[in-house]
Design a protein around this motif. Structure first.
Motif, short mmCIF file in Angstrom:
data_model
loop_
_atom_site.label_atom_id
_atom_site.label_comp_id
_atom_site.label_asym_id
_atom_site.label_seq_id
_atom_site.Cartn_x
_atom_site.Cartn_y
_atom_site.Cartn_z
N ASP A 14 0.91 -1.21 0.09
CA ASP A 14 0.15 -0.16 -0.14
C ASP A 14 0.88 1.23 0.02
OD1 ASP A 14 -2.29 -1.80 0.34
OD2 ASP A 14 -1.77 -1.80 2.35
N THR A 15 1.93 1.17 -0.83
CA THR A 15 2.88 2.44 -0.67
C THR A 15 2.18 3.65 -1.09
OG1 THR A 15 4.45 0.71 -1.46
CG2 THR A 15 5.13 3.19 -1.67
N PHE A 16 1.38 3.78 -2.23
CA PHE A 16 0.54 4.82 -2.63
C PHE A 16 -0.76 4.61 -2.54
CE2 PHE A 16 4.72 4.16 -5.35
CZ PHE A 16 5.44 5.36 -4.72
N GLY A 57 12.12 1.92 -8.01
CA GLY A 57 11.46 1.33 -6.83
C GLY A 57 12.23 1.46 -5.54
N ILE A 58 12.55 2.63 -5.23
CA ILE A 58 13.06 2.94 -3.84
C ILE A 58 11.91 2.80 -2.75
CG2 ILE A 58 14.36 4.41 -2.32
CD1 ILE A 58 15.21 5.87 -5.00
N ARG A 59 11.96 1.81 -1.73
CA ARG A 59 10.85 1.76 -0.86
C ARG A 59 11.60 1.33 0.42
NH1 ARG A 59 8.86 2.74 -5.04
NH2 ARG A 59 7.24 1.89 -6.10
N ILE A 60 10.85 2.21 1.57
CA ILE A 60 11.49 1.93 2.72
C ILE A 60 10.28 1.48 3.79
CG2 ILE A 60 12.43 2.99 4.90
CD1 ILE A 60 14.66 2.30 2.65
N ARG A 83 11.42 4.90 8.31
CA ARG A 83 11.56 6.01 7.44
C ARG A 83 12.31 6.97 8.28
NH1 ARG A 83 6.10 5.77 3.57
NH2 ARG A 83 6.57 3.68 2.70
N ARG A 84 12.89 7.95 7.68
CA ARG A 84 13.63 9.04 8.12
C ARG A 84 15.00 8.38 9.02
NH1 ARG A 84 10.67 13.89 7.62
NH2 ARG A 84 12.77 14.98 7.90
N HIS A 85 15.40 7.51 8.75
CA HIS A 85 16.62 7.12 9.55
C HIS A 85 17.71 6.98 8.49
CE1 HIS A 85 13.66 5.39 12.13
NE2 HIS A 85 14.50 5.84 13.13
N GLY A 86 17.39 7.61 7.18
CA GLY A 86 18.66 7.68 6.29
C GLY A 86 18.85 6.53 5.31
N LEU A 87 17.78 5.53 5.58
CA LEU A 87 18.16 4.40 4.99
C LEU A 87 18.15 4.50 3.25
CD1 LEU A 87 16.09 2.02 7.20
CD2 LEU A 87 18.66 2.25 7.29
N ALA A 88 17.02 5.18 2.81
CA ALA A 88 16.81 5.31 1.38
C ALA A 88 18.11 5.84 0.85
CB ALA A 88 15.60 6.14 1.19
N SER A 89 18.58 6.83 1.65
CA SER A 89 19.65 7.61 1.23
C SER A 89 20.99 6.62 1.37
CB SER A 89 20.06 8.94 2.05
OG SER A 89 18.94 9.46 2.15
N GLU A 90 20.88 5.92 1.91
CA GLU A 90 22.25 4.68 2.14
C GLU A 90 22.18 3.94 0.90
OE1 GLU A 90 23.28 2.36 5.42
OE2 GLU A 90 22.58 3.81 6.84
N MET A 133 16.61 9.33 -11.45
CA MET A 133 15.35 8.77 -11.12
C MET A 133 14.19 9.52 -11.50
SD MET A 133 15.86 9.40 -7.04
CE MET A 133 17.58 9.51 -6.72
N LEU A 134 12.95 8.94 -11.53
CA LEU A 134 12.09 9.60 -11.81
C LEU A 134 11.03 9.89 -10.41
CD1 LEU A 134 10.38 10.51 -14.44
CD2 LEU A 134 9.18 8.27 -14.18
N ILE A 135 10.41 10.95 -10.50
CA ILE A 135 9.59 11.36 -9.07
C ILE A 135 8.58 12.04 -9.41
CG2 ILE A 135 9.67 12.15 -6.72
CD1 ILE A 135 12.72 11.83 -6.56
N GLU A 182 4.20 15.35 -6.73
CA GLU A 182 3.53 15.34 -5.63
C GLU A 182 4.10 14.49 -4.48
OE1 GLU A 182 -0.57 14.90 -6.23
OE2 GLU A 182 -0.69 16.45 -7.60
N ASN A 183 5.14 13.80 -4.75
CA ASN A 183 5.68 13.07 -3.66
C ASN A 183 6.98 13.70 -3.17
OD1 ASN A 183 7.01 11.00 -2.23
ND2 ASN A 183 7.04 9.38 -3.79
N LEU A 184 6.60 14.61 -2.07
CA LEU A 184 7.49 15.46 -1.44
C LEU A 184 8.66 14.74 -0.82
CD1 LEU A 184 5.04 18.41 -0.70
CD2 LEU A 184 6.43 18.26 -2.83
N LEU A 206 11.04 13.67 -3.23
CA LEU A 206 11.85 14.81 -3.85
C LEU A 206 12.73 15.44 -2.78
CD1 LEU A 206 8.63 16.81 -5.77
CD2 LEU A 206 10.95 15.64 -6.96
N LYS A 207 12.40 15.62 -1.69
CA LYS A 207 13.21 16.13 -0.65
C LYS A 207 14.42 15.15 -0.39
CE LYS A 207 12.55 19.77 1.98
NZ LYS A 207 13.45 20.74 1.68
N MET A 208 14.24 13.94 -0.44
CA MET A 208 15.71 13.05 -0.34
C MET A 208 16.43 13.24 -1.45
SD MET A 208 15.36 8.81 -0.90
CE MET A 208 15.01 9.24 -2.50
N ALA A 209 15.84 13.35 -2.67
CA ALA A 209 16.82 13.46 -3.85
C ALA A 209 17.46 14.69 -3.81
CB ALA A 209 15.96 13.19 -5.18
#
Ligand SMILES: CC(C)(COP(=O)(O)OP(=O)(O)OC[C@H]1O[C@@H](n2cnc3c(N)ncnc32)[C@H](O)[C@@H]1OP(=O)(O)O)[C@@H](O)C(=O)NCCC(=O)NCCS
Length: 258
Positions: free
Chosen positions: A19-21, A65-68, A73-80, A99-101, A104-106, A109-112
């Motif tokens: 149920d990601t989105f 397909g970046i998914r945490i 979330r917010r532990h820096g895992l996607a960035s890693e 990458m494609l974002i 509306e996926n703030l 976008l912020k992470m990128a």
């Protein structure tokens, strides 16, 4: 903590990618393909809690397909995960990461942005249903027309359009254009490698009339070739048409790795 995915990880990964989105997710449909393509990475703490797939091509790496898992979330895992793949890309002497974002996926976008990705282009995703309709005049491209087209979409990856690919698409009549009414509109037709009977069209829209002409041809082509779905990606906003459905707008994010 980061490792390549195995088939046995499928269940636990799909469990947090359901149920990601608001509309669900597509990971269950691409997992087997991505596993067979290799470069499917997981991050784990006892069990998998994040994933990302990388696709390497000429001088670029495509991240998808970046998914945490939500409670990690917010532990820096996607960035890693992203940094891990960027390092592999650099070892391969690759210069660019994309990458494609969804605009509306703030969080994404912020992470990128945090990882120094910049908005390179903005693309609109439309769908149109196949429909018999054969009164349009379309031409197949003379290669000379395409000097300003440098990329195309293949299975939802924006890839560099090199000379060999161009030649191969041209020989298969997969590059079509209409130039009867002012600025030329061009489309590149490809089959999805991950979804059955899905036509993916990269559309470069010139004049409205030429684009309508192309859309009419594409609908008819879709019906004749028995496609279930036609997905259109275009930088330009397309003319209003009751059979054309605007789905999402995406930012194509780009980073120079050196
Ligand atoms: C987007 C996603 C992958 C981010 O994963 P994450 O592990 O939480 O990201 P990180 O911890 O590495 O975040 C890095 C930075 O991005 C920004 N960020 C991430 N999530 C954010 C949020 N919800 N709101 C605002 N900023 C956010 C922050 O600047 C964050 O740094 P900070 O925590 O030090 O402030 C995760 O939220 C997710 O799985 N979302 C659903 C799937 C998705 O949208 N995937 C991307 C598709 S393109």
């Amino acid at each position: 903590m980061i490792r390549s995915a195995l088939n046995s990880d499928k269940f636990s990964v799909l469990d947090f990618c359901r149920d990601t989105f608001s509309w669900g997710d597509y990971i269950q449909d691409v997992w087997d393909h991505w596993l067979s393509e290799d470069n499917l990475f997981l991050i784990e703490k006892q069990c998998p809690i994040g994933m990302c797939h990388a696709f390497f091509s000429t001088d670029q790496v495509w991240l998808e397909g970046i998914r945490i898992k939500s409670n990690f979330r917010r532990h820096g895992l996607a960035s890693e995960l992203v940094r891990h793949i960027e390092l592999i890309a650099k070892e391969k002497q690759i210069s660019f990461s994309f990458m494609l974002i969804d605009i509306e996926n703030l969080p994404s976008l912020k992470m990128a942005e945090n990882l120094n990705y910049k908005i390179f282009q903005t693309w609109n995703f439309y769908s149109i249903s196949p429909r018999n309709n054969n009164n349009c005049k379309i031409q197949f491209d003379r290669i000379l027309n395409l000097t300003n087209i440098t990329q195309y979409v293949k299975s939802w990856r924006w890839l560099f359009l090199d000379e060999n690919t161009l030649l191969s698409l041209y020989k298969q009549n997969k590059i079509i254009f209409s130039d009867e009414f002012g600025d030329v509109s061009t489309a590149i037709l490809t089959d999805s490698e991950h979804f059955d009977k899905t036509l993916i069209v990269t559309l470069f829209s010139g004049s409205e009339q030429n684009t309508l002409n192309l859309l009419s041809y594409i609908q008819n082509y879709g019906a004749e070739k028995n496609y279930n779905k036609i997905q259109i990606l275009s930088k330009e906003k397309l003319p209003l048409l009751n059979t054309l459905d605007h789905k999402i707008t995406f930012n194509l994010m780009k980073k120079f790795l050196y």
